[in-house]
Structures are given as C-alpha cells and as structure tokens.
Write an enzyme that holds these catalytic residues in place. Structure first.
Site, PDB file in Angstrom:
ATOM      1  N   ARG A 254      -9.427 -80.980  12.210  1.00 30.63           N
ATOM      2  CA  ARG A 254      -9.910 -80.062  11.166  1.00 30.63           C
ATOM      3  C   ARG A 254     -11.421 -79.864  11.332  1.00 30.63           C
ATOM      4  O   ARG A 254     -11.957 -78.791  11.108  1.00 30.63           O
ATOM      5  CB  ARG A 254      -9.600 -80.605   9.759  1.00 30.63           C
ATOM      6  CG  ARG A 254     -10.140 -79.686   8.688  1.00 30.63           C
ATOM      7  CD  ARG A 254      -9.706 -79.933   7.226  1.00 30.63           C
ATOM      8  NE  ARG A 254      -9.000 -81.130   6.962  1.00 30.63           N
ATOM      9  CZ  ARG A 254      -9.567 -82.299   6.644  1.00 30.63           C
ATOM     10  NH1 ARG A 254     -10.884 -82.411   6.570  1.00 30.63           N
ATOM     11  NH2 ARG A 254      -8.816 -83.348   6.403  1.00 30.63           N
TER      12      ARG A 254
ATOM     13  N   ASP B 212     -20.570 -57.876   6.632  1.00 26.55           N
ATOM     14  CA  ASP B 212     -19.217 -57.877   7.207  1.00 26.55           C
ATOM     15  C   ASP B 212     -19.251 -56.855   8.349  1.00 26.55           C
ATOM     16  O   ASP B 212     -19.281 -55.653   8.108  1.00 26.55           O
ATOM     17  CB  ASP B 212     -18.201 -57.506   6.118  1.00 26.55           C
ATOM     18  CG  ASP B 212     -16.768 -57.484   6.651  1.00 26.55           C
ATOM     19  OD1 ASP B 212     -16.578 -57.298   7.863  1.00 26.55           O
ATOM     20  OD2 ASP B 212     -15.840 -57.634   5.827  1.00 26.55           O
TER      21      ASP B 212
ATOM     22  N   LYS C  25      -9.316 -58.028  13.941  1.00 22.57           N
ATOM     23  CA  LYS C  25      -9.391 -56.614  14.277  1.00 22.57           C
ATOM     24  C   LYS C  25      -9.866 -56.438  15.725  1.00 22.57           C
ATOM     25  O   LYS C  25      -9.215 -56.905  16.623  1.00 22.57           O
ATOM     26  CB  LYS C  25     -10.266 -55.896  13.250  1.00 22.57           C
ATOM     27  CG  LYS C  25      -9.959 -56.291  11.783  1.00 22.57           C
ATOM     28  CD  LYS C  25      -8.596 -55.842  11.305  1.00 22.57           C
ATOM     29  CE  LYS C  25      -8.177 -56.484   9.977  1.00 22.57           C
ATOM     30  NZ  LYS C  25      -9.122 -56.383   8.889  1.00 22.57           N
TER      31      LYS C  25
ATOM     32  N   TYR D  40     -14.112 -53.648   1.285  1.00 26.58           N
ATOM     33  CA  TYR D  40     -12.755 -53.914   1.777  1.00 26.58           C
ATOM     34  C   TYR D  40     -11.922 -54.498   0.610  1.00 26.58           C
ATOM     35  O   TYR D  40     -12.395 -55.394  -0.108  1.00 26.58           O
ATOM     36  CB  TYR D  40     -12.830 -54.906   2.946  1.00 26.58           C
ATOM     37  CG  TYR D  40     -11.493 -55.441   3.374  1.00 26.58           C
ATOM     38  CD1 TYR D  40     -10.604 -54.638   4.075  1.00 26.58           C
ATOM     39  CD2 TYR D  40     -11.096 -56.734   3.054  1.00 26.58           C
ATOM     40  CE1 TYR D  40      -9.359 -55.117   4.456  1.00 26.58           C
ATOM     41  CE2 TYR D  40      -9.855 -57.221   3.435  1.00 26.58           C
ATOM     42  CZ  TYR D  40      -8.992 -56.404   4.127  1.00 26.58           C
ATOM     43  OH  TYR D  40      -7.758 -56.876   4.496  1.00 26.58           O
TER      44      TYR D  40
HETATM   45  C1  LIG Z   1      -9.313 -57.040   7.632  1.00 29.09           C
HETATM   46  C2  LIG Z   1     -10.664 -57.135   7.047  1.00 29.09           C
HETATM   47  C3  LIG Z   1     -11.080 -58.290   6.359  1.00 29.09           C
HETATM   48  C4  LIG Z   1     -10.155 -59.468   6.136  1.00 29.09           C
HETATM   49  O1  LIG Z   1      -9.809 -60.100   7.310  1.00 29.09           O
HETATM   50  P1  LIG Z   1      -8.408 -60.883   7.545  1.00 29.09           P
HETATM   51  O2  LIG Z   1      -8.546 -61.366   8.930  1.00 29.09           O
HETATM   52  O3  LIG Z   1      -7.314 -59.893   7.325  1.00 29.09           O
HETATM   53  O4  LIG Z   1      -8.365 -61.985   6.526  1.00 29.09           O
HETATM   54  C5  LIG Z   1     -12.377 -58.329   5.878  1.00 29.09           C
HETATM   55  N1  LIG Z   1     -13.214 -57.288   6.028  1.00 29.09           N
HETATM   56  C6  LIG Z   1     -12.850 -56.156   6.663  1.00 29.09           C
HETATM   57  C7  LIG Z   1     -13.834 -55.043   6.799  1.00 29.09           C
HETATM   58  C8  LIG Z   1     -11.567 -56.043   7.192  1.00 29.09           C
HETATM   59  O5  LIG Z   1     -11.204 -54.898   7.807  1.00 29.09           O
END
Ligand SMILES: *Cc1c(COP(=O)(O)O)cnc(C)c1O
Length: 382
Positions: A49, A173, A198, A101
């Site tokens: 962990r 982000d 992504k 988001y």
């Molecule tokens: C998908 C996404 C998230 C969340 O990420 P996960 O991997 O699905 O938990 C956060 N911010 C943005 C801009 C996203 O597109």
C-alpha cells in the site's frame, strides 16, 4: 540527460532495465509485501500500500512529463482529487471553475461540504470575481482547462498571480490537455491532478489518477494521505499505463490533427450551429489557449441549428465509428450527449446559461483515419 524532450521522456524518464534480469519492460511486481533481512532492514519497500516498484517507476515518469519532482498514482482520478481535498481543514474554502467535471462537483458538494469544507463556484475567466471571492478562509483555487463540455480555457498564469498574492494554492486538473499540451507547474501551479484513465493511459482499459507537485512538503502530505487512506492503483494497471504512455506524444499529435480537421468540417456544415474548439480564432479564449497550450486537443463540442434532443439522438444513432459512451481520451472515437449523460443532474436553466443546449454533442476524437471519421459524421448529420 536532465533536459530530455517530451518524446524521449515518455520512453526513458525514470525507466531503467530490470537490474536482476535486464528485462527492458518494467516488471509487474505483483506482491503485497517484501521480505526484510532483519527487523527494519529492507530495500526501501515494506508493504505494497505504501510502495510498489512498478508504481514508483510510473510516478517518476509522470512527474518528469509535468516538469515536476514528485508524482503519486491513485486508484482513480477521483481518488487523486479526494487526496488533494484531504489537505484541507474544516472551515477552509476552495474557489473552483463553475463548469467543473461532474464527478469532482459531486465529491466537493455531496461529500466534502458535509465535512465543513466550502466550495465557491466562480467564472474563473472573470478575474475580479475570483479576487472578490477570496477571503481569509480561502486555501485553494481549483482549475480545469479546457473545461467540459464547453471547452472554455482558463488563464492558469492569471490564477497563479492572484493566488500568490493571497498565499493560496492553485490546483489544476490537467486531464483534458495532458502534459504534452500543457504544463501547469511551469505556469506556477502548486498541484496538478490527472485522470490517467483518459489520454495518458489512452487505451480505454485502466482507471487511474495522479497527483503531481514540485513542493516536497505537499508531496509528503499527499503520500501520507495515500498511505493512510489506501487509494492505490494495482501494479498491473501501472504496467498498462507505462505501456500506454510510451506513445502519448504520437497519439496526441494525431488526436489534435484529427480534432482540428473535424472542427473545421463541422464549422462549415450547414446543419451545425456552433462548434466549441479552442483552436478557432473566434473562440472566446483562443488567445489564452495559444499562450498556455502547445496544440488545441482532440476534444470538441457542437450544437445543431435544429436544437432538439431527438435530432441529436438520431444523429448519434446513425454514427458507426463514434461509439456512444462516457469517458474520453482513448484511441477510438467516442461521442456523448452531455445534457442526458454527464450533465443530466444539472437543472436545464443552469446548463442553458453556459450554452449546454439539448442538441449539444461532445466528441472525443480518436486516432482513426480522419477521412473515415468525417465521412461517418457527414452521413449521420445528413
Ligand atoms: C474522468 C475525469 C475525472 C475523474 O477521473 P476517474 O479516473 O474517472 O476517476 C476527473 N477530471 C476530469 C476532467 C475527468 O475527465
């Protein structure tokens, strides 16, 4: 080799052949614990962990891609965001983008508001509104750029300027832009968060997040939170992301090129009302996009002159190459209808204010042959 360029870093930063076998690929260390020679005498790994060698390699690579010193990988993008919010105390305030988001909005408002952390949703393009939202409880500005699904661009350097004046953090982000197109740490941001799920992973087969910073103390706190709360990715997923990352620059170039050609195709189509893509000179934040991004990305949204949900649904039903799905950033093209999918929980009057109409369609343009993608859109729009 401290000044490797991006396309070299994705392949080499933090990555060395396995010392025991010479394996060129980082092994999947599928282990929960590590044998100690004597109590407390170990090789830097005690329990998985806390540390895992596959994860460590990925973390070093990701930090290098953001021109930062420290990276931590999490079990999801939301797990990464959750760890950043846990830096705060009850009573603290966060100023964030008003078109956040959806999952981040839910975490902030439905979970952390209950723990006494307050979130103010502000149009971050309105600098005086940002400054006047700050008070002595404000600890952080939370930025997303480009935003989803309207592709607004927030001026990160301007956010940093305001934040420095009040000695508060800026967290960006950077999921939509990726470290290939935009490096918030270079612009002065304190923390970068990614949904690695992504573009970074890029093959629609992993859920993962990351927190990246240049600040040793912040990194130590994030590491402490991660070890305490446990939102870690599996070694196998770290391997998959290390594999995907090797082509990040090549994939992004194609995503951007295809995105540009499709944006122009849609803009010239008589049935299309508006196209939201930051590469257009008449995009409201084009100048900022040009300043802080290297290219304009493969995400775009458009609306139809016949603004009805039925017409949008019919168009999406006819598409053969664009799959209807949430998520983005994979090699295959995806299409989504924000009003009924990702943004369904937002009241209609609210979403209309930002231009999110019933016919708004979002595209995550993949790396297929763009002529096929355009032909598919042409036959579906009719
Ligand atoms: C998908 C996404 C998230 C969340 O990420 P996960 O991997 O699905 O938990 C956060 N911010 C943005 C801009 C996203 O597109």
């Amino acid at each position: 080799m401290s000044k490797m360029k991006f396309g070299t870093k994705v392949l080499h930063a933090g990555i060395k052949p396995d010392p025991t076998t010479g394996a060129i690929m980082t092994p999947i260390f599928q282990t929960s614990t590590y044998v100690q020679e004597a109590p407390g005498k170990h090789k830097g790994f005690e329990y998985a962990r806390t540390q895992n060698p596959t994860r460590t390699v990925l973390e070093e690579n990701l930090a290098a891609l953001e021109n930062a010193k420290f990276g931590r990988c999490f079990s999801s993008g939301m797990g990464a965001t959750d760890a950043v919010v846990k830096l705060l105390e009850p009573g603290d305030e966060v100023i964030c983008t008003n078109d956040l988001y959806g999952g981040t909005y839910r975490l902030f408002t439905a979970i952390y508001q209950r723990y006494g952390i307050h979130f103010k949703f502000v149009d971050l393009n309105d600098l005086s509104a940002v400054a006047s939202a700050i008070n002595n409880k404000t600890k952080m500005i939370w930025v997303e750029s480009p935003t989803n699904p309207m592709m607004s661009i927030i001026d990160i350097a301007e956010m940093v300027k305001i934040a420095k004046k009040y000695r508060i953090w800026v967290c960006v982000d950077n999921t939509f832009a990726t470290p290939y197109l935009q490096n918030p740490i270079d612009l002065g941001a304190d923390i970068v968060v990614h949904s690695v799920t992504k573009y970074i992973s890029g093959h629609s087969d992993v859920i993962m997040g990351a927190v990246i910073t240049n600040d040793h103390i912040l990194d130590q706190k994030i590491g402490y939170i991660q070890n305490a709360a446990g939102a870690i990715p599996s070694p196998h997923d770290c391997f998959l992301v290390l594999r995907g990352i090797k082509t990040l620059h090549v994939r992004m170039d194609r995503h951007c090129e295809n995105g540009k050609l499709i944006a122009h195709f849609l803009k010239n189509h008589p049935a299309v009302q508006s196209v939201y893509w930051p590469g257009f000179e008449d995009h409201q934040n084009h100048a900022v996009a040009k300043k802080q991004m290297r290219q304009f990305g493969g995400m775009l949204s458009f609306t139809l002159k016949n603004d009805s949900q039925e017409v949008a649904f019919e168009l999406m039903r006819k598409l053969e190459l664009f799959s209807l799905a949430e998520s983005l950033g994979g090699v295959e093209s995806l299409i989504g209808h924000p009003a009924s999918m990702t943004h369904a929980s937002i009241p209609k009057e609210e979403r209309l204010k930002s231009g999110l109409t019933d016919s708004l369609i979002r595209l995550s343009v993949g790396i297929e042959d763009v002529e096929d993608l355009i032909a598919d859109l042409r036959q579906a729009i009719g």
